[in-house]
Scaffold this motif. Structure first.
Motif, short mmCIF file in Angstrom:
data_model
loop_
_atom_site.label_atom_id
_atom_site.label_comp_id
_atom_site.label_asym_id
_atom_site.label_seq_id
_atom_site.Cartn_x
_atom_site.Cartn_y
_atom_site.Cartn_z
N HIS A 6 0.87 -1.19 0.00
CA HIS A 6 0.00 0.00 0.00
C HIS A 6 0.90 1.24 0.00
CE1 HIS A 6 -3.85 -2.00 0.92
NE2 HIS A 6 -3.14 -2.82 1.69
N PHE A 7 0.83 2.06 -1.05
CA PHE A 7 1.62 3.29 -1.06
C PHE A 7 1.03 4.32 -0.10
CE2 PHE A 7 3.89 1.33 -4.22
CZ PHE A 7 4.79 2.15 -4.89
N GLU A 8 -0.29 4.37 -0.02
CA GLU A 8 -0.97 5.31 0.88
C GLU A 8 -2.01 4.55 1.68
OE1 GLU A 8 -0.63 8.49 1.63
OE2 GLU A 8 1.10 8.82 0.32
N PHE A 9 -1.56 3.82 2.67
CA PHE A 9 -2.48 3.03 3.48
C PHE A 9 -3.33 3.96 4.33
CE2 PHE A 9 -3.71 0.71 7.29
CZ PHE A 9 -4.27 -0.43 6.75
N SER A 10 -4.64 3.82 4.23
CA SER A 10 -5.55 4.68 4.99
C SER A 10 -6.21 3.87 6.08
CB SER A 10 -6.61 5.29 4.07
OG SER A 10 -7.33 4.27 3.40
#
Length: 993
Positions: free
Chosen positions: A210-214
């Motif tokens: 995940h590059f931008e794990f939310s």
């Protein structure tokens, strides 16, 4: 899986099929995707990558082992180099591939991620079962990671990514799939996460990046900031907020919590006004300074630059403290502009601590945050759950009463203010705070305001059979350390049942439960399988083929020391990977390897020299290790009754003492290491003469002024060779005639300098290189360093050599420590004048001179290496602010003192009269270091100051301290002989000629 997760990019390895088959598979699950393939060679290998139309992918290079490309997406906010890797299965082929990938490394500010199946390990811990990977292979992969300035992206999920699908002892698991990235990637994608998915249809588990794990946003919690305490308004804010409305009904704890909550809210409101965003403020100040430099310089602009520069220094310091507090890096101090390093360390720590997946007791993986939280809560509730009333009766039958009535009264007494203060100031300044957000530094700095609110065994009965490691070893049944326990038992059902009964009794008495899930049983090789199964059944604990590690070290050691300790090198390597050195400041990079382009002012053997000899005082690891081993040898000598000492003696030297023990044909590493430490001990061990019965006159070290502390004259017959020191003592005095009949006059004089005990106490081994006679590691280190005899030239290339005393004067300068490290090889005369006091400058002026030199050097480096324009005015103002900050911390915020007390001026000590009925005894001595002659005097005076009695004497002595002790002993003996029972002793200063 692809349909469910909907990734933007998919990388597949070992396709083992031509692209037509892989395209058919792509069309089933990722129809609209772009694609690129590297065809397999026969039925081996094959790579493929698919990406969505949202990505703009440019393939730069590829081979059968990698695909290197640029990935860009405005919508997904991606802009990074991506290298997809399939490592060669054969170890000998990997080096060439790693070198090729290293050539792809971009500049430090360009993001790069490297992921895939590397077919390699970075640590022995990344493998379970089978043969251990070669140390050379591990080091080769570690070097690849370091040379590329990469770091390991932490993961969630199963520890291992590949298994061989075998059963029992043939089962092998490894972590050979991973994602590596550089610092720029880590900083740009702070929320990047790697997840090890479940293994389905393959011997590898898929990696999801995940590059931008939310994750679920949670309210920001209050945390006390270190930078607040340096603000001049901090103490007043705390004082105003810490006001309890006390009434008779107030409970102290409630008052304390109310005040703490009020203080928290006040600090939050205050910090919003006084501490704006540091990063934005830094950029604003930089723009303002640059604007002042444009156009013609005038007095107003110069004053403005000075003001802005000071403000910028302060904000830089705040920003570094902010990230240093969150990084929790104990081995590096703030103050050297290591903000970027602290920032990246904080990101890594947060990602490492984040739990994305958790495996439950029934082997299910859960990913929901609330479910993970409930699982943690359930575990600790069960761990600390009470099992009802405690039954102490059984356990207390085997416990002797050791707490006296006085001890019990002390334990039950109210807690004092000093006890609480001691506990508060024992807290780590910036250790993890409690739920209230306040760390130890808050209570320590606000103590004056806060403190008022804080105060409104069956083995002895032969029921349990342990074992002996050797015939003359003691019985070994258990070893306790902190909250851990190890038990050593003879493998029998009766033994196990008694042990289980003991554990149950302890649990009933303490209210605790044994954690069987974290326990294991390890058997020696000669235990039959049937007995092993029986023991495991009694305890309900699984057998372990290897107990693993305890306190960071392997419990079981193999034959190869290199392989067994390889994990230590791996851990150190991970600590100093190339990515970190790019974040550290110049001071933070001290001591890096030359080939990495870091600073080495001198050769390592010179840097390890003492500061007073012109070195840097760095520790030589080999000598330090020997000093630590010598400490263990000293413990063997001084604490022979400890269990571990008895075991070592029983195994390795049952029939002699440690100093005369031999190595033996099959010595273990531990015993061999202790013998190496013994060599250091022998350099400084010496007998202190008591009655002389334990000391061999000819063979033991006991005469401090002789070489090796031993008599060098030769004994003439067997009778003489067996003589003890006590044979030369008559009536508490040395038999001078007998001494002269067997040894030289020089040796006689050396022996006569040894004072004899009047009471005839026992002889004792002492460490001759400390005043107290006890071994300390610092002294042992210097002894090992001298023994190593590394002789190097520390002088400059010119014929002139700086005086030896100059180095000591430089290191004694009261300045920020880094100033002291500068070499003065080309400025000897100037330094000699400045640092030795010839220039008539006070401490503050000398400190300013050092600071200016340091700033000039930094400015020179900026011009030479960063092509920045010189800023003399900026250097001068920075030097002034650093000196002001240093002296502020040394002298105190409210103090107006300009110089520190160096001990040069002493308050005159006047003799004072004792109380009525008390005699005051004063002792004094004189000592000549050249001929060892000494004298001392003792005077007794009453409350009127009148001399009541006295005594004086001359003697030979080995040291000034010995004269001091002899004077004190003579005074006490004199007082006892004349029944002076009520005396007050004052030890005068000893004069040494």
């Amino acid at each position: 899986m692809v349909r469910k997760l909907k990734p933007a990019l998919v990388f597949i390895m070992e396709t083992k099929n031509q692209r037509r088959r892989i395209q058919w598979l792509k069309n089933r699950c990722f129809r609209e995707a772009e694609e690129f393939y590297v065809d397999p060679i026969g039925r081996a290998g094959g790579l493929g990558v698919w990406w969505s139309q949202e990505l703009d992918v440019t393939i730069l290079q590829y081979s059968k082992n990698f695909i290197h490309m640029i990935v860009f997406s405005r919508s997904l906010k991606m802009d990074s180099y991506v290298t997809l890797v399939y490592g060669p299965p054969k170890e000998q082929d990997r080096s060439a591939v790693w070198n090729k990938i290293c050539s792809f490394a971009p500049k430090d500010d360009v993001a790069w991620i490297c992921l895939g199946d590397f077919n390699d390990l970075s640590s022995p811990n990344e493998k379970f079962g089978g043969r251990m990977r070669s140390v050379g292979g591990l080091l080769q992969f570690q070097k690849f990671i370091s040379d590329c300035n990469l770091m390991d992206l932490k993961f969630s999920g199963s520890k291992f990514t590949w298994n061989n699908r075998q059963l029992g002892q043939d089962h092998i698991k490894e972590r050979i799939d991973r994602a590596l990235c550089n610092v720029a990637f880590r900083e740009r994608y702070e929320k990047a996460q790697v997840v090890h998915l479940e293994t389905v249809g393959s011997d590898h588990c898929p990696l999801l990046v995940h590059f931008e794990f939310s994750d679920k946003r949670t309210p920001r919690e209050f945390k006390f900031e270190q930078m607040w305490i340096e603000h001049p308004g901090f103490k007043q804010i705390v004082k105003d907020a810490w006001e309890a409305e006390e009434t008779e009904d107030n409970i102290a704890l409630e008052v304390f919590l109310k005040n703490l909550n009020r203080c928290k809210q006040s600090l939050i409101n205050w910090s919003r006004k006084e501490f704006p965003n540091n990063a934005k403020l830094i950029e604003s100040l930089k723009r303002d300074i640059q604007g002042c430099y444009e156009g013609e310089m005038n007095l107003e602009k110069r004053e403005r630059i000075k003001e802005l520069s000071l403000n910028l220094e302060e904000v830089w310091k705040r920003e570094e403290q902010f990230w240093a507090q969150r990084a929790r890096v104990n081995w590096l101090k703030s103050g050297d502009r290591n903000t970027r390093f602290f920032h990246s360390s904080t990101i890594r720590r947060r990602q490492k601590n984040k739990v994305l997946k958790l495996k439950t007791d029934d082997d299910r993986w859960i990913e929901d945050e609330e479910a993970i939280g409930e699982c943690f809560k359930s575990f600790y509730v069960g761990l600390f759950k009470s099992e009802g009333d405690r039954d102490l009766s059984t356990a207390l039958q085997f416990v002797n009463s050791t707490v006296s009535d006085e001890d019990n009264e002390l334990l039950l007494s109210p807690v004092s203010t000093e006890e609480v203060k001691s506990a508060v100031f024992g807290l780590g300044d910036l250790k993890a705070p409690g739920p209230d957000g306040f760390s130890g530094i808050f209570y320590q700095r606000s103590w004056d305001d806060v403190k008022n609110s804080l105060f409104k065994m069956r083995a002895a009965n032969n029921e349990l059979k342990g074992f002996k490691l050797a015939r003359q070893c003691p019985w070994l049944t258990h070893a306790f350390f902190a909250d851990d326990a190890m038990f050593f038992l003879k493998a029998s059902r009766q033994n196990c049942e008694v042990m289980k009964d003991i554990l149950n009794s302890y649990c009933e008495a303490s209210g605790q439960l044994a954690n069987l899930d974290k326990s294991c049983i390890f058997f020696s090789e000669n235990i039959p399988p049937g007995i092993r199964d029986e023991v495991c059944e009694v305890f309900g604990i699984d057998v372990a083929s290897n107990p693993g590690k305890y306190l960071g070290l392997p419990v079981m050691w193999g034959r190869s020391k290199r392989e067994a300790l390889g994990f230590i090198r791996s851990k150190i390597q991970r600590k100093i990977k190339g990515w970190k050195q790019n974040l550290l400041s110049q001071a933070g990079r001290e001591g890096q390897k030359n080939e990495e382009g870091k600073i080495h002012w001198l050769a390592w053997d010179k840097l390890t020299k003492a500061k007073k000899e012109g070195g840097m005082g760095f520790r030589d690891f080999e000598c330090f290790n020997l000093a630590m081993l010598a400490k263990q040898g000293w413990r063997l000598l001084t604490n022979p009754e400890e269990m571990w000492a008895k075991i070592i003696k029983g195994v390795y030297f049952p029939n002699c003492d440690f100093l005369n023990a031999r190595k033996g044909p099959r010595a273990s590493w531990a015993w061999s290491s202790l013998l190496e430490g013994r060599e250091v001990l022998l350099e400084g061990l010496c007998w202190r003469v008591g009655n002389g019965d334990s000391i061999s006159f000819w063979n033991d070290p006991w005469v401090k002024d002789l070489k090796d502390f031993k008599i060098s004259s030769l004994s003439t017959n067997e009778t003489q060779r067996n003589m003890k020191v006590s044979d030369f003592i008559v009536g508490g005095l040395w038999d001078i005639a007998k001494l002269r009949s067997v040894v030289s006059e020089e040796e006689v004089q050396a022996v006569l300098k040894i004072p004899l005990a009047r009471s005839g106490c026992a002889d004792k081994l002492v460490w001759s290189k400390t005043r107290c006679g006890s071994y300390v590691v610092k002294s042992g280190y210097y002894t090992a360093s001298e023994k190593k005899k590394v002789k190097v030239s520390l002088g400059p290339s010119s014929s002139y050599r700086a005086p030896a005393s100059l180095w000591k004067h430089i290191w004694d300068v009261k300045a920020v420590p880094k100033f002291n490290m500068e070499s003065c090889a080309r400025m000897e005369d100037w330094c000699d004048s400045l640092f030795t006091g010839k220039a008539c400058m006070d401490d503050r002026e000398v400190s300013l001179a050092c600071s200016i030199c340091w700033q000039i050097w930094k400015g020179r480096c900026k011009v030479a290496f960063q092509m920045e324009s010189p800023g003399p005015f900026f250097n001068a103002t920075t030097a002034s602010s650093l000196v002001a900050e240093f002296w502020k911390s040394k002298v105190g915020v409210d103090s107006t003192t300009t110089t520190l007390d160096t001990g040069g001026s002493r308050e005159k000590v006047r003799w004072s009269k004792p109380a009525v009925g008390v005699l005051k005894v004063n002792t004094d001595g004189a000592f000549s270091a050249s001929n060892k002659c000494a004298g001392f005097g003792v005077v007794f005076r009453d409350h009127n100051g009148s001399v009541i009695n006295g005594v004086s004497s001359s003697c030979l002595a080995p040291s000034a301290e010995c004269v001091e002790a002899l004077a004190l002993r003579e005074g006490l003996m004199f007082a006892l002989e004349r029944n002076y029972l009520n005396i007050l002793h004052v030890l005068c200063i000893l004069f040494i000629h």
